[in-house]
Design a protein around this motif. Structure first.
Motif: not given
Length: 286
Positions: A11-19, A24-29, A220-225, A263-265
Motif C-alpha cells: 500500500a505504501r508503494k502507491v501512496i503518492d500516485l494519482t487519486a 483503483a488499488f482500493i477497489q481491487d478485489d 485492512f487499514e494497513e492495506l488502504l493507501p 478520503a482520497v478524493v
C-alpha cells in the motif's frame, strides 16, 4: 504518524500516485486480509490435499449465506500456486451455455466436449478420457463454488449429481471435494447420509464485536493507501460498522472501500465517522 508509515509495503508503494490510481488499488478485489475463519479453511484444504491416497477422500463443505466471504476464500486458494496445481475449480453459478454438471468438469479440464459427449458411460460416471486427464495432471480435488446449485434441483438430477461426486471421492480417483455454498447444501447432501459423513462442515459467520473483528479492521487499514491512520478498530467505528452492515463481511469491506475512496478524493486521507456515514448513504458518489 503520516505519509503512510502505518501501511504495509504494497500500500505504501502507491501512496503518492494519482487519486484515480489509488482508488483503483482500493477497489481491487485481490486485496486480502487473513482472518481466523479464512485461515481455518485454508489450513484444512492444505491438510486434506496432503493426505495419502485413500479409498474415500476427505471432503470439506464451507457454508455461508451470500456475502460471508466464500468467494474471497476461493480466490485466496487460487492464488496459492502449490494448491492451485492440485485442484480443479468449478463455479456452478457461471454457466451461460447451460452445460450439465459433468460437462462443466470437462470444460474446466480443457477436454473437448465432443469427446465427453461421445463417450459411452452411465450418466453419473466420468468418461475414461477425463479420468485419465485427472490422473496425468495429479489432481487431488475439486473446488466447487455455489455447490447448492447442483443439489437444489429435481430429484433425478440431484441423485445423479450426488452419485457423480461420490464417485469422484472413491477409489480409484479418491478426489477431495471442497464445496462452497449456502446452508441449504448441507441438507441436500444429507440425502445420502453415508456420503455426508465424508464432509467436514465449516460455517462462515457474520462478524460480531470481538478481538478478531478488531484485528481484521486493523489489518485492512494497513492495506488502504491513505496517508494518515484511521483507527478503524476503535469502539465507535466498530459499533458503526456492525450496526450498518449487520457484520456481513462483504458489506463491511464495501463500506470501508467506499469511505477510503471518499478520503482520497476529499483530501482527508483517513476514514472518519463522517466519511463512513457518507459512504453508507452513497457508496459510489465519491
Amino acid at each position: 504518524m503520516a505519509n503512510g508509515c502505518h501501511l504495509l509495503p504494497e500500500a505504501r508503494k502507491v501512496i503518492d500516485l494519482t487519486a484515480s490510481r489509488r482508488i483503483a488499488f482500493i477497489q481491487d478485489d485481490s486485496l486480502w486480509i487473513e482472518y481466523p475463519q479464512s485461515q481455518k479453511v485454508l489450513r484444512i484444504v492444505e491438510n486434506m490435499l496432503a493426505v495419502p491416497d485413500r479409498r474415500q477422500a476427505p471432503c470439506l463443505l464451507v457454508k455461508g449465506e451470500g456475502g460471508t466471504g466464500k468467494s474471497s476464500i476461493i480466490r485466496q486458494i487460487k492464488s496459492n500456486h502449490a494448491l492451485r496445481a492440485k485442484l480443479v475449480f468449478l463455479d456452478l453459478n457461471v454457466n451461460p451455455f447451460g452445460l450439465k454438471f459433468t460437462e462443466l468438469i470437462a470444460e474446466a479440464l480443457g477436454v473437448p466436449l465432443d469427446v465427453f459427449r461421445n463417450s459411452r458411460r452411465k450418466p453419473s460416471d466420468l468418461p475414461v478420457e477425463l479420468v485419465q486427464v485427472l490422473k496425468i495432471r495429479g489432481i487431488k480435488g475439486f473446488v466447487i463454488d455455489e455447490l447448492h446449485d447442483a443439489m437444489l434441483v429435481g430429484r433425478v438430477d440431484q441423485m445423479r449429481h450426488l452419485s457423480l461426486l461420490k464417485g469422484l471421492t472413491n477409489d480409484p480417483l479418491g478426489l477431495s471435494i471442497i464445496g462452497f455454498g449456502t446452508s441449504a447444501v448441507s441438507n441436500a447432501i444429507g440425502v445420502d447420509p453415508q456420503f455426508k459423513r465424508r464432509f467436514l462442515e465449516v460455517e462462515l459467520e457474520d462478524w460480531a464485536e470481538t478481538e478478531d473483528f478488531r484485528s481484521f479492521l486493523a489489518g485492512f487499514e494497513e492495506l488502504l493507501p491513505l496517508k494518515h491512520p484511521s483507527q478503524l478498530d476503535d469502539e465507535e467505528t466498530v459499533g458503526f460498522l456492525l450496526e450498518t452492515t449487520g457484520g456481513r463481511m462483504d458489506e463491511v469491506v464495501k463500506l470501508l472501500r467506499a469511505a477510503a475512496c471518499y478520503a482520497v478524493v476529499g483530501g482527508e486521507e483517513k476514514i472518519t465517522k463522517k466519511l463512513l456515514s457518507k459512504a453508507f448513504a452513497d457508496p459510489w458518489g465519491y
